[in-house]
Structure formats: C-alpha cells, structure tokens
Design a protein around this motif. Structure first.
Motif, PDB file in Angstrom:
ATOM      1  N   UNK A 133       0.819  -0.877   0.025  1.00 23.03           N
ATOM      2  CA  UNK A 133       0.042  -0.056   0.188  1.00 23.03           C
ATOM      3  C   UNK A 133       0.994   1.087  -0.115  1.00 23.03           C
ATOM      4  N   UNK A 134       0.409   2.047  -0.523  1.00 22.72           N
ATOM      5  CA  UNK A 134       1.225   3.565  -0.753  1.00 22.72           C
ATOM      6  C   UNK A 134       0.306   4.865  -0.194  1.00 22.72           C
ATOM      7  N   UNK A 135       0.839   5.670   0.740  1.00 26.64           N
ATOM      8  CA  UNK A 135       0.233   6.459   1.357  1.00 26.64           C
ATOM      9  C   UNK A 135       1.010   7.806   1.167  1.00 26.64           C
ATOM     10  N   UNK A 136       0.442   9.194   1.380  1.00 18.92           N
ATOM     11  CA  UNK A 136       1.142  10.300   1.427  1.00 18.92           C
ATOM     12  C   UNK A 136       1.828  10.290   2.722  1.00 18.92           C
ATOM     13  N   UNK A 137       2.565  11.222   2.946  1.00 19.42           N
ATOM     14  CA  UNK A 137       3.497  11.331   4.275  1.00 19.42           C
ATOM     15  C   UNK A 137       2.627  11.535   5.444  1.00 19.42           C
ATOM     16  N   UNK A 138       1.286  12.101   5.263  1.00 21.68           N
ATOM     17  CA  UNK A 138       0.449  12.195   6.182  1.00 21.68           C
ATOM     18  C   UNK A 138      -0.511  11.165   6.434  1.00 21.68           C
ATOM     19  N   UNK A 139      -0.261  10.148   5.546  1.00 19.57           N
ATOM     20  CA  UNK A 139      -1.051   8.918   5.752  1.00 19.57           C
ATOM     21  C   UNK A 139      -2.439   8.928   5.010  1.00 19.57           C
ATOM     22  N   UNK A 140      -2.573   9.631   4.015  1.00 20.92           N
ATOM     23  CA  UNK A 140      -3.659   9.712   3.085  1.00 20.92           C
ATOM     24  C   UNK A 140      -3.419   8.286   1.920  1.00 20.92           C
ATOM     25  N   UNK A 141      -4.555   7.621   1.975  1.00 21.94           N
ATOM     26  CA  UNK A 141      -4.192   6.524   0.883  1.00 21.94           C
ATOM     27  C   UNK A 141      -4.092   6.815  -0.160  1.00 21.94           C
ATOM     28  N   UNK A 142      -3.432   6.150  -1.036  1.00 21.28           N
ATOM     29  CA  UNK A 142      -3.130   6.625  -2.567  1.00 21.28           C
ATOM     30  C   UNK A 142      -3.424   5.458  -3.522  1.00 21.28           C
ATOM     31  N   UNK A 143      -2.789   4.610  -3.155  1.00 20.53           N
ATOM     32  CA  UNK A 143      -2.962   2.888  -4.220  1.00 20.53           C
ATOM     33  C   UNK A 143      -2.317   1.834  -3.568  1.00 20.53           C
ATOM     34  N   UNK A 144      -2.688   0.787  -4.416  1.00 25.16           N
ATOM     35  CA  UNK A 144      -2.183  -0.590  -3.506  1.00 25.16           C
ATOM     36  C   UNK A 144      -2.075  -1.358  -4.750  1.00 25.16           C
ATOM     37  N   UNK A 145      -1.352  -2.412  -4.373  1.00 25.28           N
ATOM     38  CA  UNK A 145      -1.098  -3.647  -5.555  1.00 25.28           C
ATOM     39  C   UNK A 145      -0.776  -5.003  -4.634  1.00 25.28           C
ATOM     40  N   UNK A 146      -1.320  -6.260  -5.334  1.00 27.76           N
ATOM     41  CA  UNK A 146      -0.926  -7.440  -4.599  1.00 27.76           C
ATOM     42  C   UNK A 146      -2.112  -8.102  -4.383  1.00 27.76           C
TER      43      UNK A 146
END
Length: 288
Positions: A133-146
């Motif tokens: 999972x990928x987040x912004x530096x403040x923890x906002x969800x951005x995207x995922x894979x797998x």
C-alpha cells in the motif's frame, strides 16, 4: 564485502537487542527497530549508543513489535506491526502522527512489515494482506497492488521493500523470490527460487539498493547475496554462526556510503561491512 565492526547483544539495556528486525542509516546515525523490546534505538556509525524511544503498548509512541524503520526528511517512519499502524516521529523521538488500523480495505493494515519512503510517498508492505500500500506522508491512502498467490505481482507473505532507480523491490519471502515493480505498482520482473545455491533464496528478508546493485538478506541461508538489478548473481558472503562475518537470521539491511549495515534477528546485533574495491569500478586514464 569485508567485515568492519559489530555491536549489540541480547537484552533490554541500552545497545542491547531483543530480536531486532530492521535498520536504516540517516545523517550519520543508525536507527534500529528493536522488535521485541518494542522500541527504536539510535546509534552513531561506530555503534555508540545515542538514544531510544518507545515501550510496549497501544498509545501514541507505544509499540507492539515494530518491524520497519525508514527516515525521510528528518522524520522517522515506523511500522508498528501488531498495532496495525504506521507511526511517525522526529529525529529525537517526539511523536508526530500515525495512521492505520486493522482490516483489509484500502488504507487498512494487517501486520505491516517493511516500509520505504520515496518522492513524498510511503510504501508499506502489508504483510498479512499480501499487498503493497502507498500513502502520502500524512497517511492519505493513494494506491495498492498485490494479492495472495505465486503469480506475477502476487505475494506469499511479502516482507521488506526498497526503492532503487525509480523501481520498487519487494522480498516475497513465502515465494522465495524478489519482485520488482514500477512506482505505480505495475509488475516488471522477478528472480529467485528456493534453495541454498548461488542466487537461490530461503526466506529472503531485508533488501537494499546501491550503485546499481541489490543486496539481500538471505535469512534461511545465513548469508547476504548481491545481485544486479536484473537478478544476476554477483557475490555472496556469510555463513551460519555468531563470529565476525557470520550470521544467525540476517534480517534488516541498509547501504550507507560504501558500507552495508545488517541487523541480525537471532544474534541480536548489528554488523557492518564495507564493499571491497573492484578494479572495474576504477576510472582508467581519467575516463569515468
């Protein structure tokens, strides 16, 4: 690579470890996720103890089995594994913020392991959800894979993660392989099969990229292996044991300058190695 120095022993005192899991070097300081002491310890490059923070619990700045640490723009990102969250601190250990809770939905976590921060984005290995999972530096969800499996882009308990040259490298430990993705999460390539031979892997864990090479903590084989970015085997070092240059559970790994820092889960210590000069790295007649 040749052995340089070491520090640490099993225990709960300063500069002692209880199953340390990850290591990251930043601004001439060494940050260690001391998993079962539920803390972060910080050292000088020579192993001199500087400071620590954290204790067992669920509140702010408390940990339950921290398994990943990465420093970015003077902030320390920690995978607080059994609390299913990411916590962020300043360099002195003051609590700044957190995100995450248990679950399977977007932005939820199930035992996060390794993490890396690149280009103002936080890449988290969501171990028991079999995904990145990928987040912004403040923890906002951005995207995922797998998802769970053994196919391209699937995982069987992914462990640790590193960025090199705009690509993301993930140790897929249950599948005994490395998988490589672009920053958007598109599958690029993989290498590794289970075994003890050169280029084979047994429970691959920590990974670090430097100067066109990938260093890998080959946990089950008690060694470090070096590959090029396409997976071609280059060298290995280490044998089972507790002596200098020997390993029991090489877990976290991080390059800093020309040195490679390794934290050992079962020897409860840090070992530091330096890259031996190779003739093909030297400029000839001023070229290069």
């Amino acid at each position: 690579y040749q052995f340089n120095r070491k520090w640490g022993s099993k225990g709960s005192g300063n500069a002692q470890f209880e199953y340390p899991f990850d290591i990251f070097v930043y601004n001439d300081e060494v940050f260690v996720a001391d998993q079962l002491n539920h803390r972060i310890q910080v050292f000088e490059l020579d192993g001199t103890y500087n400071r620590q923070w954290g204790s067992y619990g669920t509140g702010n700045a408390k940990f339950d089995g921290p398994s990943g640490v990465h420093v970015y723009l003077d902030e320390v990102y920690v995978s607080d594994t059994e609390n299913n969250r990411i916590q962020v601190f300043n360099l002195s250990g003051a609590y700044l913020r957190q995100w995450g809770s248990f679950g399977t939905g977007s932005g939820k976590l199930n035992r996060p392991y390794g993490l890396t921060v690149f280009n103002n984005e936080v890449y988290v290995v969501d171990h028991d959800n079999y995904r990145i999972q990928v987040f912004s530096l403040t923890g906002a969800y951005l995207r995922q894979w797998g998802s769970k499996g053994s196919g391209n882009g699937e995982f069987n308990y992914p462990a640790m993660i590193a960025e090199l040259d705009n690509e993301i490298y993930v140790t897929d430990d249950g599948n005994s392989r490395i998988q490589v993705f672009n920053l958007a999460g598109a599958y690029q390539r993989q290498w590794g099969t289970k075994g003890p031979g050169d280029g084979e892997l047994d429970y691959p864990q920590g990974i670090s990229g430097y100067n066109g090479s990938i260093a890998l903590a080959d946990y089950g084989n008690s060694r470090i292996q070096i590959f090029d970015t396409t997976g071609v085997f280059k060298e290995k070092f280490g044998t089972p044991g507790s002596g200098d240059g020997e390993f029991a559970g090489p877990q976290g790994i991080n390059h800093y300058g020309t040195e490679l820092f390794v934290v050992e889960y079962e020897n409860h210590r840090v070992q530091v190695f330096s890259a031996k000069a190779k003739i093909d790295y030297l400029p000839l007649m001023g070229v290069g």
